[in-house]
Write an enzyme that holds these catalytic residues in place. Sequence first.
Site, PDB file in Angstrom:
ATOM      1  N   ASP A 133       0.908  -0.975   0.033  1.00 28.56           N
ATOM      2  CA  ASP A 133       0.197  -0.145   0.153  1.00 28.56           C
ATOM      3  C   ASP A 133       0.933   0.870   0.154  1.00 28.56           C
ATOM      4  O   ASP A 133       2.180   1.553  -0.559  1.00 28.56           O
ATOM      5  CB  ASP A 133      -1.140   0.012   1.011  1.00 28.56           C
ATOM      6  CG  ASP A 133      -2.045   0.580   1.054  1.00 28.56           C
ATOM      7  OD1 ASP A 133      -2.237   2.219   0.589  1.00 28.56           O
ATOM      8  OD2 ASP A 133      -3.380   0.349   0.873  1.00 28.56           O
ATOM      9  N   HIS A 186      -3.508   6.158   3.432  1.00 25.27           N
ATOM     10  CA  HIS A 186      -4.244   4.728   3.051  1.00 25.27           C
ATOM     11  C   HIS A 186      -3.630   3.209   3.616  1.00 25.27           C
ATOM     12  O   HIS A 186      -4.631   2.699   4.234  1.00 25.27           O
ATOM     13  CB  HIS A 186      -4.123   4.341   1.527  1.00 25.27           C
ATOM     14  CG  HIS A 186      -5.058   4.013   1.407  1.00 25.27           C
ATOM     15  ND1 HIS A 186      -4.926   2.559   1.140  1.00 25.27           N
ATOM     16  CD2 HIS A 186      -6.410   3.917   0.720  1.00 25.27           C
ATOM     17  CE1 HIS A 186      -5.750   1.730   0.319  1.00 25.27           C
ATOM     18  NE2 HIS A 186      -6.644   2.132   0.153  1.00 25.27           N
ATOM     19  N   ASN A 277     -14.023  -0.422  -6.849  1.00 22.99           N
ATOM     20  CA  ASN A 277     -15.467   0.778  -5.919  1.00 22.99           C
ATOM     21  C   ASN A 277     -15.934   1.444  -7.070  1.00 22.99           C
ATOM     22  O   ASN A 277     -16.153   2.772  -7.298  1.00 22.99           O
ATOM     23  CB  ASN A 277     -14.181   2.076  -5.209  1.00 22.99           C
ATOM     24  CG  ASN A 277     -13.766   1.518  -4.490  1.00 22.99           C
ATOM     25  OD1 ASN A 277     -14.217   0.615  -3.490  1.00 22.99           O
ATOM     26  ND2 ASN A 277     -13.244   2.570  -3.318  1.00 22.99           N
ATOM     27  N   SER A 341     -11.206  -0.905   0.263  1.00 24.98           N
ATOM     28  CA  SER A 341     -10.012  -1.062   0.970  1.00 24.98           C
ATOM     29  C   SER A 341     -10.327  -1.281   2.068  1.00 24.98           C
ATOM     30  O   SER A 341      -9.065  -1.407   2.616  1.00 24.98           O
ATOM     31  CB  SER A 341      -8.860   0.482   0.199  1.00 24.98           C
ATOM     32  OG  SER A 341      -8.641   0.379  -0.782  1.00 24.98           O
TER      33      SER A 341
END
Length: 506
Positions: A133, A186, A277, A341
């Site tokens: 990430d 994130h 998404n 996520s």
Amino acid sequence: MSREHITRRSILRGVGAGVAGATLAGQAAASDGPNDEYVVGVYPDRGLEQARKAADAVRRELDFGSIGRAVAGRFSENAIEGLENNPNVRYVEPNGLMWALGQETPYGIEQVDADLAIDDGETGAGVSVAIIDTGIDAAHETLAENLGEGYATADAACTTSCGSGPFGGGNDIDDCLEEWDDDNDHGTHCAGTAGAADDGTGVLGVAPDVTLHAVKALQCDGGGTLDDIAAGIQWSADQGHDVQNMSLGSDTDSDVIRDAVQYADERGVVMVAAAGNDGPCSDCVGYPAAYDEVIAVSATDENDDLADFSSTGPEVDIAAPGVDVLSTVPRDDYAEFSGTSMACPHVAGAAATLIAAGTDPTDVRDELTAAADDIGLDDNEQGTGRLNVADALEIEDDEDDDDEDDDDEEPVDSEPVVDVFSVERSSSGPWSNADVNWEVSDEDGALESVTTELLDGSADLDSESSSVDGSSASGEHELRSRDDPDTVRLTVVDESGSEVTETADY
């Protein structure tokens, strides 16, 4: 819920509960990297030198063993044309970008019964989880004790001066404590859901005793090149990590990412990825979630409804909470994000918990999907259902156990009850009369006898008994005496010997 494209964070410092909020715009669409950058895949034993020579500049070489090799770098149009026609070349693809899959905002730990697993001592101890990430905050108050060795690609290394990107740039941290420190938020958020420590501070992760490894393949703006992500997957597999969490993706298949995924799969890594998404949509699961080797996770909300942003399709294996998920962000901060996520690390943490409990990594997917709760969504929306960690570990809820224990206990005999007891008094000559009406009951259905007595002090002047049974009975007794009674007594007895007595003045 609408997907806002602004930041709305509130601070929650050094406390164990509360609500904070943040939103980062998210997308599953691929976008182009530098115009002249490509990844050239060749066979394991040929083509490598030709790819090297064709490059104006080599950015990175990747060795996936028996799967093949890849060269990432800058190539001219003529070089690309030649490589595309070279029989030693398996593929040529632009070195595009994948993005951290968006968020909007966990309660999820309880919803997936991870708290029951933790209470039962199943905490993921001894298992390594790689968060591929934007990095992990290197000093967060509820993550630091669980952090292991990290890694960052050169392009993704932490920076304090992030340029603008589709997510609006980085998080403006003041300094980078490690190259793999999180300059976006994130990755730290995903890490907290998977493995925030059970230390009384901040939030609790699904597997609070795992070792978390930051694999920083995404830059401060949330994007990462295909070769960087492939390098992160490969590095993690080479370290022997048990689980990889990939809350990232695109809607475009990538050969080099496929190579990396196959490489990690061959080394026994359990890979979990966000479905994407792009919702509402159908058959739109992104990559790498869509690969057979990867557990694909869709997102649900607190009511077990499908999140409106969640991608769906036949590749979805399981669902997990992904709306308004509270977790960690730098520095010692907390926020709510939404996105697949956020759903993904619930499942990655659960996978780690199963492995720590002795489940073979090859069986993790089957164990998780078999134990999932069917929440009434279509298969392409929920897979087999919403994650249930305790059921996957065959841990029963204490409340359920208590109910079962109650069922197993010997029933307690209830006492009989006098429902009606009335006395009509009269006299005739020397006789004192008492007409007694009675109604009695017993929950056990085990009535035995009813007796009425006419008393003078303790002296029994007259009495009458009736045998009864079942759960209720009624009748009338006629009592009389030449003496002067002062009390009427009624006694009801059940088969267990329990008795109840009531009296009335004469």
